[in-house]
Design an enzyme around this catalytic site. Structure first.
Site, PDB file in Angstrom:
ATOM      1  N   HIS A   1       0.028  12.256  -5.538  1.00  8.69           N
ATOM      2  CA  HIS A   1      -0.520  12.074  -4.359  1.00  8.69           C
ATOM      3  C   HIS A   1       0.084  11.785  -3.646  1.00  8.69           C
ATOM      4  CE1 HIS A   1      -3.075  10.754  -0.886  1.00  8.69           C
ATOM      5  NE2 HIS A   1      -2.482  10.259  -0.853  1.00  8.69           N
ATOM      6  N   GLU A   2       1.534  10.781  -3.378  1.00  6.59           N
ATOM      7  CA  GLU A   2       2.731  10.303  -2.536  1.00  6.59           C
ATOM      8  C   GLU A   2       3.455  11.590  -2.952  1.00  6.59           C
ATOM      9  OE1 GLU A   2       2.309   8.458  -0.572  1.00  6.59           O
ATOM     10  OE2 GLU A   2       0.497   7.056  -1.756  1.00  6.59           O
TER      11      GLU A   2
ATOM     12  N   HIS B   1       0.737  -1.189   0.105  1.00  4.33           N
ATOM     13  CA  HIS B   1       0.338   0.083   0.144  1.00  4.33           C
ATOM     14  C   HIS B   1       0.825   0.803  -0.267  1.00  4.33           C
ATOM     15  CE1 HIS B   1      -4.417   2.213   0.743  1.00  4.33           C
ATOM     16  NE2 HIS B   1      -3.157   2.935   0.901  1.00  4.33           N
ATOM     17  N   ALA B   2       0.644   1.715  -0.457  1.00  4.16           N
ATOM     18  CA  ALA B   2       1.107   3.385  -1.664  1.00  4.16           C
ATOM     19  C   ALA B   2       1.787   4.290   0.206  1.00  4.16           C
ATOM     20  CB  ALA B   2       0.720   4.444  -2.138  1.00  4.16           C
TER      21      ALA B   2
ATOM     22  N   GLU C   1      -3.697  15.040   2.608  1.00  3.88           N
ATOM     23  CA  GLU C   1      -4.172  14.487   1.267  1.00  3.88           C
ATOM     24  C   GLU C   1      -4.650  14.558   0.741  1.00  3.88           C
ATOM     25  OE1 GLU C   1      -3.657  10.734   2.483  1.00  3.88           O
ATOM     26  OE2 GLU C   1      -3.709  10.916   4.641  1.00  3.88           O
TER      27      GLU C   1
ATOM     28  N   HIS D   1       3.086  14.786  -0.336  1.00  4.34           N
ATOM     29  CA  HIS D   1       2.986  14.285   0.866  1.00  4.34           C
ATOM     30  C   HIS D   1       4.519  14.546   1.475  1.00  4.34           C
ATOM     31  CE1 HIS D   1      -0.752  12.462   2.570  1.00  4.34           C
ATOM     32  NE2 HIS D   1      -0.814  11.417   1.411  1.00  4.34           N
TER      33      HIS D   1
ATOM     34  N   HIS E   1      -6.432   0.665   5.870  1.00  2.00           N
ATOM     35  CA  HIS E   1      -6.548   1.610   6.754  1.00  2.00           C
ATOM     36  C   HIS E   1      -7.337   0.902   8.247  1.00  2.00           C
ATOM     37  CE1 HIS E   1      -6.241   3.186   2.752  1.00  2.00           C
ATOM     38  NE2 HIS E   1      -5.453   4.566   3.146  1.00  2.00           N
TER      39      HIS E   1
ATOM     40  N   TYR F   1      -8.968  11.306   3.596  1.00  2.00           N
ATOM     41  CA  TYR F   1      -9.492  10.745   2.771  1.00  2.00           C
ATOM     42  C   TYR F   1     -11.110  11.682   1.519  1.00  2.00           C
ATOM     43  CZ  TYR F   1      -5.565   8.068   3.172  1.00  2.00           C
ATOM     44  OH  TYR F   1      -4.849   7.564   3.521  1.00  2.00           O
TER      45      TYR F   1
HETATM   46  O1  X8Z Z   1      -4.563   5.363   0.899  1.00  2.00           O
HETATM   47  C1  X8Z Z   1      -4.459   5.905   0.354  1.00  2.00           C
HETATM   48  C2  X8Z Z   1      -2.672   6.562  -0.213  1.00  2.00           C
HETATM   49  C3  X8Z Z   1      -1.636   6.832   0.803  1.00  2.00           C
HETATM   50  S1  X8Z Z   1      -2.035   7.662   2.103  1.00  2.00           S
HETATM   51  C4  X8Z Z   1      -2.489   6.047  -1.657  1.00  2.00           C
HETATM   52  N1  X8Z Z   1      -5.492   6.451  -0.468  1.00  2.00           N
HETATM   53  C5  X8Z Z   1      -6.897   5.991  -0.171  1.00  2.00           C
HETATM   54  C6  X8Z Z   1      -7.247   4.673  -0.150  1.00  2.00           C
HETATM   55  O2  X8Z Z   1      -5.685   3.863  -1.315  1.00  2.00           O
HETATM   56  O3  X8Z Z   1      -7.646   3.809   0.314  1.00  2.00           O
HETATM   57  C7  X8Z Z   1      -5.206   7.798  -1.769  1.00  2.00           C
HETATM   58  C8  X8Z Z   1      -7.400   7.711  -1.928  1.00  2.00           C
HETATM   59  C9  X8Z Z   1      -7.750   7.001  -0.759  1.00  2.00           C
HETATM   60 ZN    ZN Z   2      -2.033   9.546   0.800  1.00  2.79          ZN
END
Ligand code: X8Z
Ligand code: ZN
Length: 603
Positions: free
Chosen positions: A374-375, A344-345, A402, A378, A502, A512
């Site tokens: 997105h990254e 997960h990024a 975010e 950050h 998450h 988000y």
């Molecule tokens: O978790 C993330 C990022 C890292 S903060 C990749 N996002 C959420 C997800 O993947 O569920 C970005 C969009 C929503």
């Molecule tokens: Zn993020």
């Protein structure tokens, strides 16, 4: 520490309220040092523990193993202990009249943790053990069967994205959820102990602590999210109605009913949070293709590194500094073949300073092209606030962190893609509808999911949802907000929330939802700054140092001011406002209403 942006300790702002919230703190001895001296000591103590935990977490997540789990867990436990202790010490100054900046830093100490632990060492150890076990299970998770062998989340997600065979979709969907079912009891342990920790800090429960990070009372914040949702709900409902009808045409009543919630495995994504992968099923015949960024990247021979370089070049075009050399040396861009990592990024500032990195298993496609922006958002934010007090090294609120990179991603217009040589010919206005529909499948479709993940956790933490109802409550919210349903019966032997990163990693999620709304608000005002007067979805801030200066000024504030001040610095507005996203999609909304004429929308 927001530096590991999505893990233990997160951002955001203390509040006017935290004094009240901390009313329940145990009586403390009168302080024998003044507040400024305490803060200086606290900042150093916190930073040292935070950096140590950060390094351990980086190694753990990029080399998952029994030993790195233990080391990361121990470092995290120490950090939690140190931070909780500092938060309690900060409470000694409650009620004292202090310089406003000193007051704010003191209040923020109490909000640094998104996972507080009880004072009791055994309980703290149990909490971090349960957390690390869940994270590791998620990171290493795979589903095995005879025909396909073992597949990880990336491979199962690929099935969800590309297969149109309902049986294959169903198996990938249920298969990934075999990974989360065993997390259930660890999650219950985690919720119980983290709640206990939150109460020791004077909050009603962990959800109340999370909601206290927005410079307003927690209940008011919850109402704010309702207000924003009500602004965008009609748009979501129209999109849902249209997509449901198209899926029904494709799969028939048995698999994809024309009314009621949409079965969650048919929307192209493991969590039905982005629907862009079913573009081919929903694309209107008369509206053209829009721009297929995946195809463009493939045709141009992009690889992972090139995608990151391209995103960096966007930031540099705004007048921001290139990333440090160490970013390129230390980041992880590609899934290693020989070991488990958390794919997960995420974005890191390991030393809370210039040691910026991303960790991501990049695929060369449109979705990850947005995610690299997105990254890097950050990382650029982290660098901008790195000289502030460690307690201010965070965004204005977590939605800002975010939304920053996503704001740049809104500027990935056809015109921009042409200017960097990815697109040969910019499509005319006749493709606008396709462009908007494509983008909405990613963005508008996400909104209710962005909201409901924490609705579930808030209810779990408050005790409204007991362990015996974890899964049932999850599906009630999925249906109510998203209008999606589980494709097969789920029971309390399952733990479907844990199938989303998450939850095992305890990253708050409302951020988000806020980001998805804020990024359009940022975009609209930056487009004004650059003097754009066409439709918002054709505006790109690429190459505008003026836009970059505005973003930079906001990012440099970090968390030092209440977020309305940061919002005002960028947009002139002091409240979050979903009218920008609504305006952006106004032409799509009109078209959807027309398409849905005669259909009964809703579920
Ligand atoms: O978790 C993330 C990022 C890292 S903060 C990749 N996002 C959420 C997800 O993947 O569920 C970005 C969009 C929503
Ligand atoms: Zn993020």
């Amino acid at each position: 520490m927001s530096n590991l942006v999505h893990r233990t300790l997160t951002s955001s702002i203390c509040a006017l309220l935290s004094l009240g919230a901390l009313g329940g703190l145990r009586a403390q001895e009168a302080p024998d040092e003044d507040a400024a001296a305490f803060l200086e000591r606290a900042e150093a103590t916190f930073l040292e523990a935070a950096i140590e935990a950060e390094r351990a977490a980086w190694i753990n997540q990029t080399y998952l193993s029994y030993d790195t789990d233990l080391l990361a867990s121990a470092a995290e436990e120490k950090l939690i202990a140190v931070t909780v202790d500092l938060a309690k010490q900060a409470g000694r100054y409650d009620g004292q009249e202090l310089d406003p900046d000193v007051r704010r830093r003191l209040d923020r100490v109490k909000l640094m943790l998104s996972k507080p632990a009880p004072d009791d060492a055994a309980k703290r150890e149990e909490l971090t053990r349960a957390s690390t076990a869940m994270g590791s299970a998620y990171g290493r998770g795979e589903y095995c069967n005879e025909a396909d062998g073992c597949r990880d989340l990336g491979e199962l997600s690929e099935v969800l994205a590309t297969s149109r065979d309902p049986d294959a979709l169903l198996e990938a969907w249920t298969g990934w959820r075999t990974v989360s079912a065993p997390m259930r009891s660890d999650y219950a342990t985690f919720a119980r102990l983290a709640n206990e920790g939150a109460r020791e800090l004077g909050f009603d429960d962990l959800g109340a602590l999370w909601r206290s990070k927005y410079d307003m009372p927690p209940a008011e914040f919850a109402a704010e999210t309702d207000r924003l949702w009500s602004q965008v709900e009609p748009l979501y409902e129209q999109l849902h109605c249209y997509v449901r009808a198209r899926l029904n045409e494709r799969y028939g009543d048995e698999i994809a009913p024309a009314s009621g919630p949409i079965p969650a495995h048919l929307l192209g994504n493991m969590w039905a949070q982005s629907w862009v992968n079913v573009w081919d099923l929903v694309a209107p015949a008369e509206a053209g293709e829009g721009v297929d960024v995946t195809r463009l990247l493939e045709e141009a021979g992009y690889d992972a590194r090139r995608m990151v370089e391209t995103a960096e070049a966007f930031f540099v075009s705004l007048g921001l500094e290139p990333l440090p050399e160490t970013f390129w040396e230390r980041s992880l861009f590609v899934q290693p073949a020989d070991r488990d990592v958390v794919c997960h990024a995420s974005a890191w500032a390991v030393d809370h300073d210039q040691d910026l990195r991303i960790k991501m298993c990049i695929k060369v496609d449109a979705e990850d092209f947005v995610t690299v922006h997105h990254e890097l958002g950050h990382n650029y934010y982290q660098r901008a606030y790195r000289e502030l007090s460690p307690f201010y090294r965070d965004s204005a609120h977590d939605g800002f962190h975010e939304g920053l990179g996503d704001t740049l991603a809104l500027s990935i217009t056809p015109e921009y893609l042409e200017s960097i040589g990815l697109l040969d010919e910019v499509p005319g206005a006749e493709e606008d509808l396709a462009l908007l529909l494509r983008k909405s499948l990613d963005s508008v479709a996400f909104l209710p999911f962005g909201l409901l993940v924490d609705r579930w956790r808030w209810d779990v933490f408050s005790g409204d949802v007991p362990e015996e109802r974890y899964n049932a409550a999850w599906w009630e919210l999925r249906e109510r907000y998203q209008g999606v349903a589980a494709p097969v019966e789920r029971t309390e032997a399952d733990f479907d929330p844990g199938a989303k990163y998450h939850v095992p990693f305890n990253t708050p999620y409302t951020r988000y939802f806020l980001a998805q709304i804020l990024q359009y608000q940022f975009h609209r005002s930056l487009c004004e700054t650059v003097g754009w007067d066409g439709p918002l979805h054709r505006c790109s801030i690429y190459d505008s140092e003026e836009a970059g200066a505005k973003l930079d000024a906001m990012m440099r504030l970090g968390a030092s001011q209440p977020w309305p001040d940061a919002l005002e610095a960028l947009t002139g507005q002091r409240t979050m406002d979903a009218s920008a996203i609504v305006d952006y999609y106004a032409p799509l909304m009109a078209w959807l209403e027309d398409q849905n004429e005669g259909r009964t929308c809703g579920w």
